[in-house]
Design an enzyme around this catalytic site. Sequence first.
Site, PDB file in Angstrom:
ATOM      1  N   ASP A  16       0.429  -1.259  -0.088  1.00  0.00           N
ATOM      2  CA  ASP A  16       0.184  -0.284  -0.005  1.00  0.00           C
ATOM      3  C   ASP A  16       1.044   1.125  -0.062  1.00  0.00           C
ATOM      4  O   ASP A  16       1.405   1.390   0.511  1.00  0.00           O
ATOM      5  CB  ASP A  16      -0.815  -0.120   1.304  1.00  0.00           C
ATOM      6  CG  ASP A  16      -1.910   1.197   0.900  1.00  0.00           C
ATOM      7  OD1 ASP A  16      -1.760   2.204   0.061  1.00  0.00           O
ATOM      8  OD2 ASP A  16      -3.110   0.379   1.730  1.00  0.00           O
ATOM      9  N   ASP A  38      -3.556   7.255  -2.144  1.00  0.00           N
ATOM     10  CA  ASP A  38      -3.325   6.541  -1.446  1.00  0.00           C
ATOM     11  C   ASP A  38      -4.156   5.453  -3.251  1.00  0.00           C
ATOM     12  O   ASP A  38      -4.828   5.163  -3.374  1.00  0.00           O
ATOM     13  CB  ASP A  38      -4.665   6.394  -0.975  1.00  0.00           C
ATOM     14  CG  ASP A  38      -4.473   5.235   0.315  1.00  0.00           C
ATOM     15  OD1 ASP A  38      -3.160   4.836  -0.158  1.00  0.00           O
ATOM     16  OD2 ASP A  38      -4.995   5.362   1.064  1.00  0.00           O
ATOM     17  N   HIS A  41     -11.954   5.825   2.058  1.00  0.00           N
ATOM     18  CA  HIS A  41     -11.832   6.832   2.710  1.00  0.00           C
ATOM     19  C   HIS A  41     -12.257   8.729   1.480  1.00  0.00           C
ATOM     20  O   HIS A  41     -11.137   8.070   0.188  1.00  0.00           O
ATOM     21  CB  HIS A  41     -11.168   7.065   3.842  1.00  0.00           C
ATOM     22  CG  HIS A  41      -9.284   6.482   3.648  1.00  0.00           C
ATOM     23  ND1 HIS A  41      -8.554   7.932   2.345  1.00  0.00           N
ATOM     24  CD2 HIS A  41      -9.073   5.480   2.905  1.00  0.00           C
ATOM     25  CE1 HIS A  41      -7.977   7.371   1.945  1.00  0.00           C
ATOM     26  NE2 HIS A  41      -8.208   5.857   2.724  1.00  0.00           N
ATOM     27  N   HIS A  92      -7.009   9.813   6.427  1.00  0.00           N
ATOM     28  CA  HIS A  92      -8.500   9.500   6.378  1.00  0.00           C
ATOM     29  C   HIS A  92      -9.529  10.802   6.800  1.00  0.00           C
ATOM     30  O   HIS A  92      -9.632  11.829   7.650  1.00  0.00           O
ATOM     31  CB  HIS A  92      -8.697   8.760   7.125  1.00  0.00           C
ATOM     32  CG  HIS A  92      -8.193   7.344   6.896  1.00  0.00           C
ATOM     33  ND1 HIS A  92      -9.206   6.675   6.787  1.00  0.00           N
ATOM     34  CD2 HIS A  92      -7.579   6.713   6.264  1.00  0.00           C
ATOM     35  CE1 HIS A  92      -8.298   5.166   5.868  1.00  0.00           C
ATOM     36  NE2 HIS A  92      -7.190   5.603   5.604  1.00  0.00           N
ATOM     37  N   GLU A 109     -11.451   1.540  -1.807  1.00  0.00           N
ATOM     38  CA  GLU A 109     -10.386  -0.164  -1.264  1.00  0.00           C
ATOM     39  C   GLU A 109     -10.659  -1.115  -0.946  1.00  0.00           C
ATOM     40  O   GLU A 109     -10.821  -1.264   0.460  1.00  0.00           O
ATOM     41  CB  GLU A 109      -8.970   0.289  -0.795  1.00  0.00           C
ATOM     42  CG  GLU A 109      -9.714   0.815   0.883  1.00  0.00           C
ATOM     43  CD  GLU A 109      -8.255   1.540   1.665  1.00  0.00           C
ATOM     44  OE1 GLU A 109      -7.553   0.850   1.839  1.00  0.00           O
ATOM     45  OE2 GLU A 109      -8.336   2.980   2.046  1.00  0.00           O
ATOM     46  N   GLU A 158      -6.534  -0.653  -4.282  1.00  0.00           N
ATOM     47  CA  GLU A 158      -6.691   0.466  -3.999  1.00  0.00           C
ATOM     48  C   GLU A 158      -6.455   1.535  -5.593  1.00  0.00           C
ATOM     49  O   GLU A 158      -5.546   1.505  -5.901  1.00  0.00           O
ATOM     50  CB  GLU A 158      -6.240   0.747  -2.788  1.00  0.00           C
ATOM     51  CG  GLU A 158      -6.402   2.468  -2.483  1.00  0.00           C
ATOM     52  CD  GLU A 158      -6.143   2.610  -0.751  1.00  0.00           C
ATOM     53  OE1 GLU A 158      -4.897   1.975  -0.289  1.00  0.00           O
ATOM     54  OE2 GLU A 158      -6.487   3.639  -0.343  1.00  0.00           O
TER      55      GLU A 158
HETATM   56 MN    MN Z   1      -3.864   2.682   0.605  1.00  0.00          MN
HETATM   57 MN    MN Z   2      -6.440   4.353   1.755  1.00  0.00          MN
END
Ligand code: MN
Ligand code: MN
Length: 314
Positions: free
Chosen positions: A99, A110, A170, A178, A203, A300
Amino acid sequence: MDALNKLFNDERKHFREENLKKYIQAGKIAARVREEIKKVVKEDMPLIEVCETVEGRIRDLGGKPAFPCNISINEVAAHYTSPPNDERRIPEKALVKIDIGVHVDGYIADTATTVCFSPEYEEMVYVAEKALEAGISIIRPGISISKVSSEIQATIERYGFKPVSNLTGHQIGRYIIHAGKSIPNISHFSLERITSGCVYAIEPFVTLKDAIGIVEDGPERYIFRLVKYKFAQRQTEIKNLLNFINENFKTLPFAERWLKRNLGREEAYKRAFAELISQKYLISYPVFIEASLKPVAQAEHTIYVGDKDIIVIT
Ligand code: MN
Ligand code: MN
């Protein structure tokens, strides 16, 4: 009034376009690093090598890590990053979730992928990608978030797998990973809607049908974040460390590895770091582990929701 409105709208448009450029730049770097690391990751590779390669490439390409590279293996669903001097390696037949977070001037992208060394779990990785695609494909301004969640869940269940119910996508804000709304991977009651001009990370986390399908806090914590910054500190080491964290990471999560590299005098630094944690200047994030210890796959992307169209920036 019309002229004023027009001025306001032009301003708003200009502001959005400038921000969008930075999001797109962050997204390009994140996507490139994700594709590169996918090809490099191998069984028996040290985890710290994966983390440092990802973070190094982000910096080489002109971005900054928005959080430490997460490398979460098998039943570990998220939030593992290598501590300093980590000696762990990628086990045989592992399911490796990577990630990656990149920011340009606080504008964050992200993205995550799962590398699979076990033929048994290849379908689960495919399903995480499918669920991500399905979720993104129905997003438009004004759609209710529960619809997006239901679409993700339905896709996962159609293939005979289970979504992890307490990990969510998010909204993203400047310097905030977030921010505001969550996007769960299971259907739920909510009046929240997707709004134009906003950025969201979608995600899905997927596990086996016979898993419990929730994550619990594990005992380890290797990711930290500054939550308090006031100057009641007298000791030089503590003051310096606090300043360093504030200047370099602001409100974004960081790894202890990133401090060690920059601050000498091991003993004094270690005391200062422990002191900042005990005085609650820093919070730490526990590693998340699937409750029945079943493997978890993740996919994601970060998307920008425009007035008319959706841009997948990663
Ligand atoms: Mn992530
Ligand atoms: Mn994330």
